[in-house]
Design an enzyme around this catalytic site. Structure first.
Site, short mmCIF file in Angstrom:
data_model
loop_
_atom_site.label_atom_id
_atom_site.label_comp_id
_atom_site.label_asym_id
_atom_site.label_seq_id
_atom_site.Cartn_x
_atom_site.Cartn_y
_atom_site.Cartn_z
CE LYS A 259 -0.74 0.60 4.98
NZ LYS A 259 -0.06 1.89 5.10
CB THR A 260 4.05 2.22 1.65
OG1 THR A 260 3.55 1.93 2.96
CG2 THR A 260 4.92 3.46 1.71
CG ASP B 171 -1.17 5.17 5.04
OD1 ASP B 171 -1.86 4.18 4.71
OD2 ASP B 171 0.04 5.10 5.31
CD GLU B 172 -1.75 2.10 8.59
OE1 GLU B 172 -2.77 1.41 8.76
OE2 GLU B 172 -0.63 1.60 8.40
CD GLN C 64 -2.93 -4.88 8.73
OE1 GLN C 64 -1.91 -4.59 9.33
NE2 GLN C 64 -2.98 -4.92 7.40
NE ARG D 223 2.06 -7.19 11.27
CZ ARG D 223 1.74 -6.45 10.22
NH1 ARG D 223 2.56 -5.53 9.77
NH2 ARG D 223 0.60 -6.65 9.58
#
Length: 750
Positions: A36-37, A227-228, A258, A612
């Site tokens: 996504k970044t 974002d987020e 998340q 992770r």
């Protein structure tokens, strides 16, 4: 343009679609490890390449680090024009706006921004001035309540008029909370100060009361990206919605799977209900995972699919299948620490890995102790992220200094730390006088305070005399009690335990649990088989060698195993990950079982932990833990049972080194077993073949029930929280609180 086109050619088709869809509202649902970044970076660069002025792009992130990295990437693609982007955290961007517009809401442009400690200090002063009980109105409790109100855009006046809010405060025996909120805001304003929450709260007020200013910024920010997005609160979303109202070119990126920060005010409904505010919304799902093995990806899918409130998506990967997820069963929490340390050591040797390839993730910070000690004994360097080393935490050092001082009363550093903790009316001036007298008389500090009435008569002398008497009473125990008995007595009689127990905020509860964890460690020390010296002095010598290792770690040494909470791990990735403490009431946390929404957040937290890992994922649980000085039986987390068994490898490893076994194994290990469920009294019941759950909608207090794991019990209490009903059941002395929408119970006639 050719440069950006070359970059776009490296994207997969879905990522490229998200980059090139620039007009109108867009929601990018980015699964874990889906890049996504990269998409956000190229999308911004693509807008600039199409002729959009960087001044007209607003990109909001949750960390300054993320903003810096993204801006640097864009600059590499598009050149120095990228420096004109409005990119940063919510707080930094809107503080910048408020600096320009502060006069419109009664502030000057050079207003002060209070940090948390500034805010707590002011609240402490106000509580004192209002002559309120500072144990009920603790600064952290008051600040948390005020922060929650601001995040929901509730002003002091609205707070005091809201009957539900005031009823909650009265039930908590804090009826003056609204008044404190009002005075706090008045004092901040009078001082020309805003706290962190005010930066968002006041931006909302600015845009609400001054539509001409809002219109100006709507014209400035023609493209808004967040974002987020799953981590936004009401206040943050309200601002971005207002800014994007004119052109409606808003792009939000996030993953509802998340969303794990409800305790900070994050509202998952922002992302789940986004389409209601933008009916023309375009939704793009980034489902290809580039981070993890297929085994890890599919295991994560098998967990998150259990949640009801979510956007359905199927994350997939072209990566290799990878190893099965190993489930480690330990007999105790200390053995769990050693099993994990041994596994890390073996993988390092066998696969030629570095320490930084490993991470140990836990639900709460107090769990770190067993892993810190185990890693040190294996000479494996580590670093703590998101929390202090266990033995460096204030409450731990406070108690250890008491223990140090009763053994060595010439220890001046220990004396300075404990002389007025808990508070006994001995200030810094008095302490300074004591050191002067010591120098003048050429004697020890202990000699001075042992004869304080002759050395320094006055009001403070009585308090010092009581302190010296208390220390002498502690010293008597050294000759007749072991380390645990002395430490437990000191923790209680010194007032440390009461001080922390009375603090019911999450911070206070955590500190109290940390003290209990320290006492657990001392208890385990004295119960080590064949330990010839169980004295407090022997324990402190061992623990001093452990803590001294911290000072030898140089800051530049980055090759260390990472220890952190799962919350702190969000956004990070590691080659090998150990998710530890997989037990009921620990993970999921006992305080997160009151509703389905809470349980689903815990499940999302577990999903974050799983995702992770890149190459190898292991999980561990203990069948017993030391809690409050005694062994407590534990049962494996329900989340382990929810994992698809096709991706698991369940093993029971034994401590191989005899020295390790003496140091860490306080309970004789069971025979090897391939079962996740430990054989202890809480789970030994085997349900009959004809077991069939009853309709629990008719369940009431006093009824007898049967549970497939816990056996027969009696309902002692019924609770209703929203749509969820809970029953507290006594299973022959083992008290369980079960959510009835999940529990399988057969009702028996009385």
């Amino acid at each position: 343009m050719s440069s950006i086109q070359n970059q776009l050619d490296t994207l997969n088709p879905t990522q490229r679609e998200a980059v090139e869809y620039t007009e109108g509202p867009l929601m990018i649902l980015a699964g874990a490890g889906s890049g996504k970044t990269r998409v956000l970076t190229y999308r911004t660069a693509y807008l600039i390449s199409k002729g959009v002025d960087p001044f007209n792009i607003l990109s909001l992130t949750f960390t300054n680090k993320a903003a810096r990295e993204m801006k640097n990437r864009i600059e590499k693609v598009m050149g120095t024009d990228a420096r004109n982007l409005w990119m940063g955290t919510f707080h930094s961007v809107f503080a910048r706006i408020l600096r320009s517009e502060a006069q419109h809401i009664g502030y000057t442009n050079d207003f002060t921004i209070y940090d948390t400690e500034d805010s707590k200090s002011l609240i402490k002063t106000i509580v004192h001035e209002q002559q309120l009980d500072d144990k009920l109105y603790k600064p952290s409790t008051v600040l948390s309540r005020i922060s929650g109100a601001k995040n929901k855009l509730i002003s002091p006046a609205e707070y005091q008029k809201n009957p539900y809010i005031t009823a909650d405060d009265e039930a908590a025996m804090r009826p003056e909370m609204g008044k404190l909120y009002q005075i706090y805001q008045q004092r901040c304003f009078k001082s020309g100060a805003m706290d962190f929450d005010d930066l968002l709260f006041n931006t909302n007020i600015l845009f609400r009361d001054h539509p001409e200013i809002l219109y100006r910024y709507q014209n400035r920010f023609k493209y808004v990206m967040v974002d987020e997005f799953q981590d936004t609160n009401l206040s943050q979303y309200a601002i971005t919605r207002k800014l994007a109202a004119k052109d409606r070119n808003i792009c939000v990126v996030g993953d509802d799977a998340q969303s794990i920060y409800a305790f900070r005010g994050a509202d998952i409904q922002n992302i789940l209900n986004f389409e209601k505010d933008y009916p023309e919304l375009k939704t793009i799902k980034l489902e290809q995972n580039y981070r993890s093995t297929n085994t890890i990806v599919q295991a994560a899918n098998s967990i998150i699919e259990k949640n009801k409130d979510q956007f359905k998506k199927e994350v997939w990967t072209q990566n290799e299948a990878g190893e099965l997820i190993e489930i480690l069963k330990a007999n105790s929490d200390n053995e769990e620490g050693m099993l994990v340390a041994n596994a890390i050591f073996e993988d390092k040797m066998n696969e030629k890995l570095q320490n930084k390839d490993f991470a140990i993730l836990y639900r709460t910070n107090y769990q770190s102790r067993a892993f810190e000690e185990a890693l040190r004994k294996k000479n494996i360097p580590y670093k703590m992220v998101g929390g202090l080393s266990f033995y460096q935490r204030k409450e731990i050092k406070d108690l250890l200094c008491y223990l140090r001082y009763i053994i060595n009363p010439t220890d001046e550093e220990a004396f300075k730390r404990i002389i007025n903790y808990p508070k006994r009316g001995i200030g810094d001036t008095t302490v300074s006088k004591l050191f002067v007298i010591t120098e003048e008389q050429g004697t020890t500090l202990w000699d001075v305070i042992s004869n304080i009435q002759s050395a320094m008569p006055g009001r403070a002398a009585s308090a010092i005399e009581e302190f010296a008497t208390q220390i002498k009473s502690f010293q008597i125990l050294l000759e007749i009690k072991d380390a645990f008995e002395v430490a437990s007595h000191v923790a209680q009689k010194s007032g440390i335990l009461k001080e922390l127990y009375d603090d019911k905020t999450p911070e206070g509860v955590n500190k109290y649990e940390n003290i209990q964890e320290l006492l657990n460690g001392i208890k385990q020390f004295v119960e080590i088989p064949d330990n010839p010296d169980k004295s407090l002095g022997a324990y402190l010598q061992e623990i001093t060698l452990v803590t001294d290792a911290d000072t030898k770690d140089k800051p530049e040494e980055e090759d260390k195993v990472t220890l952190m909470t799962i919350h702190s791990a969000k956004g990070l990735e590691f080659r090998n990950v150990y998710v530890v403490g997989m037990e009921e009431d620990l993970f999921p946390s006992q305080i997160m079982l009151s509703s389905r929404a809470d349980l689903e957040e815990e499940r999302r937290l577990f999903y974050v932990a799983i995702t992770r890992a890149e190459k190898k994922l292991s999980m561990s649980f203990a069948i017993s833990r030391f809690r409050f000085g005694r062994v407590k039986p534990c049962e494996p987390s329900r989340f382990l049972s929810e994992l698809n068994k096709n991706y698991l490898k369940i093993t029971t490893k034994q401590i191989s080194n005899s020295q390790d076994r003496q140091s860490f194994a306080t309970i004789k290990p069971n025979k090897p077993s391939t079962s996740i469920i430990p054989k202890n009294k809480t789970v030994s019941y085997v349900a009959p073949a004809d077991f069939k759950p009853s309709d629990t909608s008719v369940l009431s207090e006093g009824m007898k029930v049967e549970h497939p794991k816990f056996g027969f019990g009696k309902v002692t209490k019924m609770d209703v929280s929203g749509n969820d009903r809970k029953a507290t059941i006594d299973f022959n002395g083992d008290i369980k609180t079960l959510i009835l929408s999940f529990a399988k119970l057969r009702i028996h006639d009385n």
